[in-house]
Design a protein around this motif. Structure first.
Motif, PDB file in Angstrom:
ATOM      1  N   PRO A 178      -8.733  -1.878   1.447  1.00 57.88           N
ATOM      2  CA  PRO A 178      -8.186  -0.889   0.487  1.00 57.88           C
ATOM      3  C   PRO A 178      -8.163  -1.423  -0.955  1.00 57.88           C
ATOM      4  CG  PRO A 178      -6.850  -0.955   2.468  1.00 57.88           C
ATOM      5  CD  PRO A 178      -7.793  -2.106   2.563  1.00 57.88           C
TER       6      PRO A 178
ATOM      7  N   GLN B 114     -11.549  -0.993  -2.219  1.00 56.50           N
ATOM      8  CA  GLN B 114     -11.795   0.421  -2.457  1.00 56.50           C
ATOM      9  C   GLN B 114     -11.108   0.881  -3.740  1.00 56.50           C
ATOM     10  OE1 GLN B 114     -10.108   3.112   0.469  1.00 56.50           O
ATOM     11  NE2 GLN B 114     -11.996   4.329   0.488  1.00 56.50           N
TER      12      GLN B 114
ATOM     13  N   LEU C  23      -5.715   5.347   2.848  1.00 51.18           N
ATOM     14  CA  LEU C  23      -6.317   4.163   3.457  1.00 51.18           C
ATOM     15  C   LEU C  23      -7.348   4.580   4.495  1.00 51.18           C
ATOM     16  CD1 LEU C  23      -3.091   2.042   4.116  1.00 51.18           C
ATOM     17  CD2 LEU C  23      -4.642   1.889   2.180  1.00 51.18           C
TER      18      LEU C  23
ATOM     19  N   TYR D 115       0.826  -1.213   0.000  1.00 56.38           N
ATOM     20  CA  TYR D 115       0.000   0.000   0.000  1.00 56.38           C
ATOM     21  C   TYR D 115       0.853   1.253   0.000  1.00 56.38           C
ATOM     22  CZ  TYR D 115      -3.902  -3.114   1.053  1.00 56.38           C
ATOM     23  OH  TYR D 115      -4.848  -4.100   0.995  1.00 56.38           O
TER      24      TYR D 115
END
Length: 394
Positions: free
Chosen positions: A385, A388, A197, A190
């Motif tokens: 995430p 998303q 996030l 990430y």
């Protein structure tokens, strides 16, 4: 206790040996019997092995002794046979010392009393009472039955704790693996993506990074906590404090009380049936009472010694259940108090076994649900995430 000995034999030669004795006086007496003159005598200090086998299995020994007595052997002959067939050195040494005391003219109760680590006070008391009545076989049979009942109750409780403990350990290991290995890898992914996030996911990843960065400290802390817990469990004060805290939980405290009553009444009942008067039997059984109830038990024992009714004394100090109180009154009226106490213990055992069975069926699915939710939340927060990001691409 073992002592390292240097002594002179009959030919004035210096010899070294190890003697297993109750104390220094007993060690000196053994050496005198062997015609040795002591030069030096020092106790051996050794760390006890955690998994050291017991010196003598009391239930097996008692059962074998009863079988030989039933076969018509005298007590000394039966003990000689058990000593000759024994292959364990420590056990054979104990039996040889008991035989030596019998050869000297001492009673069996006095001989076994010299080995308190092997023969508990209840065993010694049962043997001593049987020597007055000449019913050694019956006393040993009664103690075997007592030990089997106590072991059966203990095994029920232990078996009920095994599966929940396995679930907890497995859930903890999986959680540590996710937080210490998987989550930090997702965190690096990430960071490369550079996307914002959610707060919960960011918090989880930060915890994972913290654990990964201080893995050595986490392992050392976990081991220290484990060692501290094991050490604490071995301390009587810690066990007492934990027991008092657990006893405050209403549902568990009630069953701990029932467990205590089962052990207490079975112990006192066995001693009374063996010919020991009620007051000495109560005093000898104080060790099975939980620390929180010892003051009440001492008050009940004192009341009985002053001539009060046993049923009233136990009920007044909270050491009965409604059913047990009624059964004690019946036992006092019929004069069959020992057998009635053992029936009370059986009743308490059955009640406790039912409660353990119900709680086992309840706790296992609850633990599985809780562990599944914890692991599921960690996995969802790790992948959220990604979900998303996939939605934003659309």
């Amino acid at each position: 206790m073992e002592f390292r000995i240097k002594a002179l034999d009959t030919s004035s030669s210096v010899i070294s040996c190890v003697v297993d004795a109750v104390d220094e006086a007993d060690a000196h007496r053994q050496l005198v019997l062997r015609n040795l003159r002591v030069i030096s005598l020092e106790p051996m200090r050794r760390l006890r092995r955690l998994f050291q086998a017991p010196q003598l299995q009391l239930a097996v020994f008692s059962q074998q002794l009863v079988s030989l007595l039933d076969a018509g052997l005298a007590l000394v002959e039966a003990l000689e046979a058990l000593a000759q067939k024994e292959s364990n050195t420590a056990t054979k040494r104990i039996l040889d010392r008991i035989l030596a005391r019998l050869y000297e003219g001492q009673t069996l109760a006095a001989a076994v009393a010299e080995h308190p680590a092997t023969f508990p006070d209840l065993y010694v008391a049962s043997v001593r009472a049987s020597e007055r009545t000449g019913a050694l076989r019956e006393a040993l049979t009664r103690y075997i039955a007592y030990q089997q009942q106590a072991d059966g109750l203990r095994k029920t409780l232990v078996n009920a704790c095994i599966y929940p403990a396995v679930l907890l350990v497995a859930g903890l290991l999986v959680t540590l693996f996710l937080m210490g290995y998987v989550v930090p890898r997702f965190s690096s992914i990430y960071e490369d993506v550079g996307t914002d996030l959610p707060f919960a996911s960011r918090l989880l990843l930060q915890w994972g990074q913290l654990i990964d960065a201080h893995a050595g400290l986490v392992v050392v802390t976990a081991l220290a906590a484990l060692v501290g817990a094991i050490y604490g469990v071995q301390r009587p004060a810690v066990r007492t404090a934990v027991g008092e805290w657990v006893a405050r939980i209403p549902a568990i405290g009630r069953q701990l009380h029932v467990y205590q009553l089962a052990r207490l009444y079975r112990t006192v009942g066995m001693l009374v049936r063996g010919g020991i008067p009620a007051v000495p039997a109560l005093r000898m059984s104080g060790g099975v009472v939980l620390a929180a109830s010892r003051a009440a038990y001492a008050a009940a024992t004192r009341a009985v010694s002053e001539g009060q009714s046993l049923a009233e004394a136990m009920e007044r100090n909270g050491l009965t259940t409604p059913v047990a109180a009624r059964m004690l009154r019946v036992g006092e009226r019929s004069g069959n108090m020992g057998e009635m106490m053992e029936r009370i213990a059986d009743f308490c055992d059955e009640e406790l076994a039912r409660w353990v069975a119900v709680m086992t069926r309840l706790i296992e699915p609850v633990l599985m649900i809780v562990i599944g939710l914890i692991i599921g939340v960690i996995v969802v927060l790790m992948y959220f995430p990604i979900f998303q990001l996939a939605g934003s691409i659309r």
